[in-house]
Design a protein around this motif. Structure first.
Motif, PDB file in Angstrom:
ATOM      1  N   PRO A  17      34.193  22.976 -56.553  1.00  8.01           N
ATOM      2  CA  PRO A  17      35.536  23.530 -56.390  1.00  8.01           C
ATOM      3  C   PRO A  17      36.132  23.243 -55.007  1.00  8.01           C
ATOM      4  CG  PRO A  17      33.915  25.307 -56.472  1.00  8.01           C
ATOM      5  CD  PRO A  17      33.196  24.034 -56.816  1.00  8.01           C
ATOM      6  N   MET A  18      35.281  23.125 -53.988  1.00 12.42           N
ATOM      7  CA  MET A  18      35.804  22.709 -52.682  1.00 12.42           C
ATOM      8  C   MET A  18      36.355  21.289 -52.787  1.00 12.42           C
ATOM      9  SD  MET A  18      33.037  24.285 -49.946  1.00 12.42           S
ATOM     10  CE  MET A  18      34.005  23.854 -48.478  1.00 12.42           C
ATOM     11  N   ALA A  19      35.601  20.410 -53.434  1.00 12.47           N
ATOM     12  CA  ALA A  19      36.045  19.028 -53.597  1.00 12.47           C
ATOM     13  C   ALA A  19      37.306  18.962 -54.455  1.00 12.47           C
ATOM     14  CB  ALA A  19      34.923  18.192 -54.213  1.00 12.47           C
ATOM     15  N   GLU A  20      37.384  19.782 -55.491  1.00 17.54           N
ATOM     16  CA  GLU A  20      38.582  19.826 -56.340  1.00 17.54           C
ATOM     17  C   GLU A  20      39.814  20.192 -55.521  1.00 17.54           C
ATOM     18  OE1 GLU A  20      40.375  22.510 -60.033  1.00 17.54           O
ATOM     19  OE2 GLU A  20      38.300  22.813 -59.405  1.00 17.54           O
ATOM     20  N   THR A  21      39.680  21.210 -54.689  1.00 17.65           N
ATOM     21  CA  THR A  21      40.793  21.677 -53.863  1.00 17.65           C
ATOM     22  C   THR A  21      41.237  20.593 -52.886  1.00 17.65           C
ATOM     23  OG1 THR A  21      39.971  23.951 -54.068  1.00 17.65           O
ATOM     24  CG2 THR A  21      41.494  23.500 -52.254  1.00 17.65           C
ATOM     25  N   VAL A  22      40.273  19.962 -52.223  1.00 12.89           N
ATOM     26  CA  VAL A  22      40.581  18.904 -51.258  1.00 12.89           C
ATOM     27  C   VAL A  22      41.185  17.692 -51.968  1.00 12.89           C
ATOM     28  CG1 VAL A  22      39.546  17.246 -49.640  1.00 12.89           C
ATOM     29  CG2 VAL A  22      38.871  19.667 -49.568  1.00 12.89           C
ATOM     30  N   ALA A  54      32.566  33.194 -51.603  1.00 13.16           N
ATOM     31  CA  ALA A  54      33.439  33.677 -50.523  1.00 13.16           C
ATOM     32  C   ALA A  54      33.363  32.787 -49.287  1.00 13.16           C
ATOM     33  CB  ALA A  54      33.078  35.120 -50.168  1.00 13.16           C
ATOM     34  N   ARG A  55      32.191  32.237 -48.998  1.00 11.66           N
ATOM     35  CA  ARG A  55      32.061  31.367 -47.829  1.00 11.66           C
ATOM     36  C   ARG A  55      32.821  30.058 -48.031  1.00 11.66           C
ATOM     37  NH1 ARG A  55      25.746  31.393 -48.131  1.00 11.66           N
ATOM     38  NH2 ARG A  55      26.433  31.262 -50.299  1.00 11.66           N
ATOM     39  N   ALA A  56      32.804  29.550 -49.260  1.00 12.99           N
ATOM     40  CA  ALA A  56      33.559  28.328 -49.575  1.00 12.99           C
ATOM     41  C   ALA A  56      35.055  28.593 -49.446  1.00 12.99           C
ATOM     42  CB  ALA A  56      33.217  27.840 -50.972  1.00 12.99           C
ATOM     43  N   LEU A  57      35.504  29.716 -49.998  1.00 12.89           N
ATOM     44  CA  LEU A  57      36.930  30.082 -49.897  1.00 12.89           C
ATOM     45  C   LEU A  57      37.368  30.217 -48.454  1.00 12.89           C
ATOM     46  CD1 LEU A  57      37.469  32.772 -52.676  1.00 12.89           C
ATOM     47  CD2 LEU A  57      38.749  30.649 -52.369  1.00 12.89           C
ATOM     48  N   GLU A 135      31.003  24.101 -43.862  1.00 12.92           N
ATOM     49  CA  GLU A 135      31.796  23.210 -43.002  1.00 12.92           C
ATOM     50  C   GLU A 135      31.390  21.749 -43.240  1.00 12.92           C
ATOM     51  OE1 GLU A 135      34.359  23.697 -40.921  1.00 12.92           O
ATOM     52  OE2 GLU A 135      34.416  25.881 -41.132  1.00 12.92           O
ATOM     53  N   GLU A 136      30.087  21.505 -43.385  1.00 14.58           N
ATOM     54  CA  GLU A 136      29.616  20.148 -43.651  1.00 14.58           C
ATOM     55  C   GLU A 136      30.120  19.658 -45.002  1.00 14.58           C
ATOM     56  OE1 GLU A 136      25.582  17.436 -43.991  1.00 14.58           O
ATOM     57  OE2 GLU A 136      25.391  19.604 -44.122  1.00 14.58           O
ATOM     58  N   VAL A 137      30.069  20.504 -46.016  1.00 16.50           N
ATOM     59  CA  VAL A 137      30.577  20.122 -47.334  1.00 16.50           C
ATOM     60  C   VAL A 137      32.048  19.737 -47.228  1.00 16.50           C
ATOM     61  CG1 VAL A 137      31.176  20.989 -49.637  1.00 16.50           C
ATOM     62  CG2 VAL A 137      28.891  21.391 -48.704  1.00 16.50           C
ATOM     63  N   LEU A 138      32.823  20.537 -46.534  1.00 17.05           N
ATOM     64  CA  LEU A 138      34.246  20.227 -46.383  1.00 17.05           C
ATOM     65  C   LEU A 138      34.436  18.880 -45.696  1.00 17.05           C
ATOM     66  CD1 LEU A 138      37.187  20.998 -46.761  1.00 17.05           C
ATOM     67  CD2 LEU A 138      37.064  22.198 -44.565  1.00 17.05           C
ATOM     68  N   ARG A 139      33.699  18.643 -44.640  1.00 18.99           N
ATOM     69  CA  ARG A 139      33.809  17.363 -43.918  1.00 18.99           C
ATOM     70  C   ARG A 139      33.468  16.196 -44.842  1.00 18.99           C
ATOM     71  NH1 ARG A 139      30.340  14.158 -41.758  1.00 18.99           N
ATOM     72  NH2 ARG A 139      28.549  15.563 -41.874  1.00 18.99           N
ATOM     73  N   LEU A 140      32.411  16.338 -45.635  1.00 20.44           N
ATOM     74  CA  LEU A 140      31.973  15.252 -46.517  1.00 20.44           C
ATOM     75  C   LEU A 140      32.958  15.006 -47.657  1.00 20.44           C
ATOM     76  CD1 LEU A 140      28.161  16.092 -46.716  1.00 20.44           C
ATOM     77  CD2 LEU A 140      29.269  14.307 -45.345  1.00 20.44           C
ATOM     78  N   VAL A 141      33.493  16.069 -48.252  1.00 16.31           N
ATOM     79  CA  VAL A 141      34.437  15.856 -49.354  1.00 16.31           C
ATOM     80  C   VAL A 141      35.775  15.331 -48.842  1.00 16.31           C
ATOM     81  CG1 VAL A 141      33.269  17.457 -50.917  1.00 16.31           C
ATOM     82  CG2 VAL A 141      35.207  18.261 -49.590  1.00 16.31           C
TER      83      VAL A 141
END
Length: 157
Positions: A17-22, A54-57, A135-141
């Motif tokens: 879902p983080m990748a979907e949002t990005v 919640a941490r992903a959000l 934070e790392e997941v966000l950077r990678l996606v």
């Protein structure tokens, strides 16, 4: 015709879902948001109906993204006809998806679209760690999303 992509991780509450949002924002930045539909799902169903972790959000919100509408879903074999492209966050989910995919369906690793990522690179699961994992997941996606958008643009002409 709408091009459809589904991003898949284990439980559909962190990585996909983080990748979907990005990816949705990246596609909008490329002017493709009207032509492409982005979904996400998990290979497991134990979080189905739950909101994003919640941490992903919080990580998304800290960087100007809104993932609040997300509800987890489980990917099933019948979904392959819905999508033009299915992207897995890691090799375990990739193997699972490829085993159930019909002939000719494109299933790839999400990070395979990041030109700076080594072959076979994964988006690691941050669930059992701290905020730095999200934070790392966000950077990678974010790093791979531009490549996904360019691939889709090439596909739809």
């Amino acid at each position: 015709m709408t091009y459809r992509v589904c991003l898949v991780c284990m439980g559909n509450i962190c990585r996909s879902p983080m990748a979907e949002t990005v990816l949705r924002r990246t596609l909008a930045d490329h002017g493709l948001d009207e032509q492409v539909a982005v979904d996400s799902a998990g290979t497991g169903g134990w979080h189905a109906g739950d909101p994003m972790d919640a941490r992903a959000l919080r990580t998304l919100a800290d960087h100007g993204y809104d993932g609040s509408a997300h509800r987890a879903r489980q990917f099933t074999s019948g979904w392959f006809d819905r999508y033009d492209l299915v992207l897995a966050m890691d090799r375990d989910n990739l193997s699972f998806l490829r085993r159930m995919a019909p002939e000719g369906v494109e299933v790839r690793l999400f990070r395979s679209f990041d030109p700076d990522a080594p072959e076979g690179a994964e988006v690691p699961d941050p669930y059992y760690g701290g905020d730095e994992g999200f934070e790392e997941v966000l950077r990678l996606v974010e790093a791979a999303s531009d490549g996904v958008a360019k691939h889709i643009a090439d596909e739809i002409g």
